[in-house]
Structure formats: C-alpha cells, structure tokens
Design a protein around this motif. Structure first.
Motif, mmCIF file in Angstrom:
data_model
loop_
_atom_site.group_PDB
_atom_site.id
_atom_site.type_symbol
_atom_site.label_atom_id
_atom_site.label_comp_id
_atom_site.label_asym_id
_atom_site.label_seq_id
_atom_site.Cartn_x
_atom_site.Cartn_y
_atom_site.Cartn_z
ATOM 1 N N PRO A 34 -14.498 -32.130 15.620
ATOM 2 C CA PRO A 34 -14.869 -33.831 15.691
ATOM 3 C C PRO A 34 -15.802 -34.221 15.756
ATOM 4 O O PRO A 34 -15.524 -35.137 15.600
ATOM 5 C CB PRO A 34 -13.490 -34.152 16.695
ATOM 6 N N ALA A 35 -16.258 -34.277 17.033
ATOM 7 C CA ALA A 35 -18.039 -34.011 16.690
ATOM 8 C C ALA A 35 -18.372 -34.259 16.212
ATOM 9 O O ALA A 35 -20.156 -34.976 15.479
ATOM 10 C CB ALA A 35 -18.594 -34.167 18.222
ATOM 11 N N ALA A 36 -18.716 -33.496 14.908
ATOM 12 C CA ALA A 36 -19.843 -33.350 14.045
ATOM 13 C C ALA A 36 -19.313 -34.891 12.657
ATOM 14 O O ALA A 36 -19.723 -34.789 12.018
ATOM 15 C CB ALA A 36 -19.415 -31.929 12.766
ATOM 16 N N LEU A 37 -18.277 -35.236 13.166
ATOM 17 C CA LEU A 37 -18.162 -36.011 12.138
ATOM 18 C C LEU A 37 -18.269 -38.262 12.681
ATOM 19 O O LEU A 37 -18.556 -38.566 12.351
ATOM 20 C CB LEU A 37 -17.009 -36.301 11.996
ATOM 21 N N HIS A 38 -18.967 -37.735 13.741
ATOM 22 C CA HIS A 38 -19.404 -38.513 14.467
ATOM 23 C C HIS A 38 -21.522 -38.501 14.914
ATOM 24 O O HIS A 38 -21.808 -39.683 14.173
ATOM 25 C CB HIS A 38 -19.738 -38.232 16.468
ATOM 26 N N GLU A 39 -21.888 -37.289 15.077
ATOM 27 C CA GLU A 39 -22.822 -37.247 14.770
ATOM 28 C C GLU A 39 -23.627 -35.796 14.067
ATOM 29 O O GLU A 39 -22.926 -35.114 13.707
ATOM 30 C CB GLU A 39 -23.398 -36.947 15.746
ATOM 31 N N PRO A 40 -24.534 -36.253 12.663
ATOM 32 C CA PRO A 40 -24.575 -34.763 12.195
ATOM 33 C C PRO A 40 -24.949 -33.847 12.306
ATOM 34 O O PRO A 40 -25.414 -33.611 13.422
ATOM 35 C CB PRO A 40 -26.084 -35.798 11.191
ATOM 36 N N THR A 41 -24.591 -32.732 12.338
ATOM 37 C CA THR A 41 -24.937 -31.335 13.789
ATOM 38 C C THR A 41 -24.427 -29.994 12.262
ATOM 39 O O THR A 41 -23.593 -30.535 11.484
ATOM 40 C CB THR A 41 -23.822 -31.558 14.544
ATOM 41 N N PRO A 42 -24.616 -29.129 12.858
ATOM 42 C CA PRO A 42 -24.806 -27.916 11.251
ATOM 43 C C PRO A 42 -23.293 -26.777 12.131
ATOM 44 O O PRO A 42 -22.956 -27.505 13.647
ATOM 45 C CB PRO A 42 -25.985 -26.800 12.269
ATOM 46 N N ILE A 43 -22.600 -26.944 11.137
ATOM 47 C CA ILE A 43 -21.636 -26.791 11.278
ATOM 48 C C ILE A 43 -22.073 -24.887 11.635
ATOM 49 O O ILE A 43 -22.510 -24.680 11.008
ATOM 50 C CB ILE A 43 -20.354 -26.664 10.210
ATOM 51 N N ASP A 44 -20.821 -24.903 12.591
ATOM 52 C CA ASP A 44 -21.117 -22.599 13.036
ATOM 53 C C ASP A 44 -20.038 -22.462 12.111
ATOM 54 O O ASP A 44 -18.579 -22.294 12.722
ATOM 55 C CB ASP A 44 -20.309 -23.454 14.086
ATOM 56 N N VAL A 45 -20.577 -21.975 10.890
ATOM 57 C CA VAL A 45 -19.892 -21.588 9.894
ATOM 58 C C VAL A 45 -18.880 -19.878 9.590
ATOM 59 O O VAL A 45 -17.973 -19.755 9.619
ATOM 60 C CB VAL A 45 -20.182 -21.778 8.338
ATOM 61 N N ASP A 46 -19.319 -19.655 10.750
ATOM 62 C CA ASP A 46 -19.338 -17.877 11.158
ATOM 63 C C ASP A 46 -17.906 -18.756 12.120
ATOM 64 O O ASP A 46 -17.104 -17.419 12.165
ATOM 65 C CB ASP A 46 -20.027 -17.016 12.080
ATOM 66 N N LEU A 47 -18.013 -19.189 13.473
ATOM 67 C CA LEU A 47 -16.920 -19.762 13.830
ATOM 68 C C LEU A 47 -16.100 -20.250 13.289
ATOM 69 O O LEU A 47 -14.972 -20.098 13.271
ATOM 70 C CB LEU A 47 -17.569 -20.145 15.087
#
Length: 251
Positions: A34-47
């Motif tokens: 959910p934090a990725a919707l508040h602050e632009p951040t790379p998603i750990d796509v493997d995880l």
C-alpha cells in the motif's frame, strides 16, 4: 491475495477497458504494498510474483534469437519448448502450473527494465488469463480442441498490436494487450503517477515532457519508453519525445 473478477467472452478472454485494468492494477498494489500508492517507488516485481501471487519462477533460453521474452505455464506439462545452446536445437523442459519462465537473455544487467516489465507482463497473464487456459482433464473437448498449456510472449508483441485495429485482434493479441496494460498499471500505478507529475515544477513543451518522462522512469525503475507510453496515455505529456532527447536528458 485479492482475486480479480471480470466478464469474459465465449473464449474466456476477459472483457476489460483501460480504466478497469488500471483500477485492478491499483487494487493489487494496494493489497501487496500500500505504501507504493502514497509514494512513487519501484515495485519488487519478483516478490510480487512469487511471494504474493504464489507463482514459480524459472529461467531458460526460450529461443535462439531472443524473440520470446517470457512464458506463463497454466497446466502441468513436460513439453515446454526451449532452446539448448549446446546442441543448437530445440529441447523440452517440465514445468508445473503457475510457472513463469523468463528468457536467460534478460538476466543481462543492461536489460533490467525489460526484465521487470516482462515479469509484470507474465504476472498479468497469471491474474487475467488462467480461465482461458484452464481445462477439466475429464472433458473430451474445449472449444473443439484442448487448450495450449502456456502462452509465449514475443519481444515484438507491442509493435505488432499497434499495426492492427483492436477490432481485428485475435484472442491471443487481446490477452497480450491486457497483460501489457496491467504490467504498466502495477509498475506505474495511475494515482501515484499523477501525484508524481503534480510534484514537478510547472511547465509545458518538450523540456517539461522530457523531465516528466525521466522522473517516472527513475521513480518507478521502468524504461524511458514505458514511462513515455504511460504518460502519453494519460495525456500528461503533449507529444512523443525523441528518444535521443530523452537519453541526453537522462545524462
């Protein structure tokens, strides 16, 4: 993990608008990180793939010329066609349902962005297209023939789609478009992209567009091309920026 629900056509391909896919992308990101919707951040796509979706990750040479970037296996099979460099010939490998196979060529560090998008693309297939490839082992037919147990994704998939009207797309082409869209929606959630652009110094024209594209690329760890396509689709940049201008800006 949430489960996506949507209408499907007679071939069990989802019926989805762009906005719906973007909404599903945000829903999955909200559930996963959910934090990725508040602050632009790379998603750990493997995880996201293995830890959240429960997919199995594997690697192989999928072709002798790099035409296939990834593959999602939906049914247990012992006949995944791969390339054996030692014999310079096709070979087979076994894979369980829920396996994502990434081409070894994407493990090159210089192809990190393509690797990340390919993983996101294959995750999208696993989310949206399981029903299309699922089958009852006891039934004698499925749409007149047994479905293929996997979908292979070509390097030039997006280019070929752009040359055809969506009304003429085959079921496979519709699924490829949906996978591309959901990959973008997961790696670059719509609301976070808008938030990032609003945080930039106000401006317009080619210089602002280049700055915005570079900011999205850096913030979400995606290619300049993917960032540009996303911003164009949202009308957040005015026109396509020359690739060399983007590279010069990045330097």
């Amino acid at each position: 993990m949430i489960k996506a629900k949507f209408r499907m056509d007679k071939e069990r391909v989802p019926i989805l608008r762009k906005s719906e896919i973007d909404e599903w992308g945000e829903a999955f990101v909200h559930d996963y990180c959910p934090a990725a919707l508040h602050e632009p951040t790379p998603i750990d796509v493997d995880l996201f793939a293995c830890g959240y979706l429960g997919l199995i990750q594997d690697f192989a040479w999928l072709s002798n010329d790099g035409r296939y970037l990834g593959m999602t296996v939906f049914n247990d099979t012992g006949r995944v066609i791969i390339y054996d460099p030692e014999s310079d010939a096709a070979d087979y490998m076994k894979a369980k349902a829920g396996t994502v196979i990434i081409d070894n060529g994407l493990l090159d560090g210089s192809k990190e962005h393509r690797y990340r998008f390919t993983m996101g693309h294959e995750c999208a297939h696993a989310i949206f297209h399981k029903e299309h490839f699922a089958y009852d082992p006891d039934q004698t037919s499925f749409l007149y023939e047994a479905p293929e147990p996997m979908i292979q994704c070509r390097e030039d998939g997006a280019t070929s789609l752009s040359k055809k009207s969506p009304t003429l797309w085959t079921p496979t082409e519709r699924m490829e478009w949906q996978a591309n869209r959901l990959a973008s929606a997961i790696l670059m959630p719509r609301s976070t992209v808008f938030k990032l652009i609003r945080s930039l110094p106000k401006g317009h024209g080619p210089d602002f567009d280049a700055m915005a594209i570079f900011a999205v690329s850096e913030s979400f760890d995606v290619s300049l091309e993917a960032a540009q396509y996303r911003l164009l689709d949202f009308d957040l940049v005015q026109s396509r920026v020359n690739p060399q201008v983007l590279l010069d800006f990045a330097e």
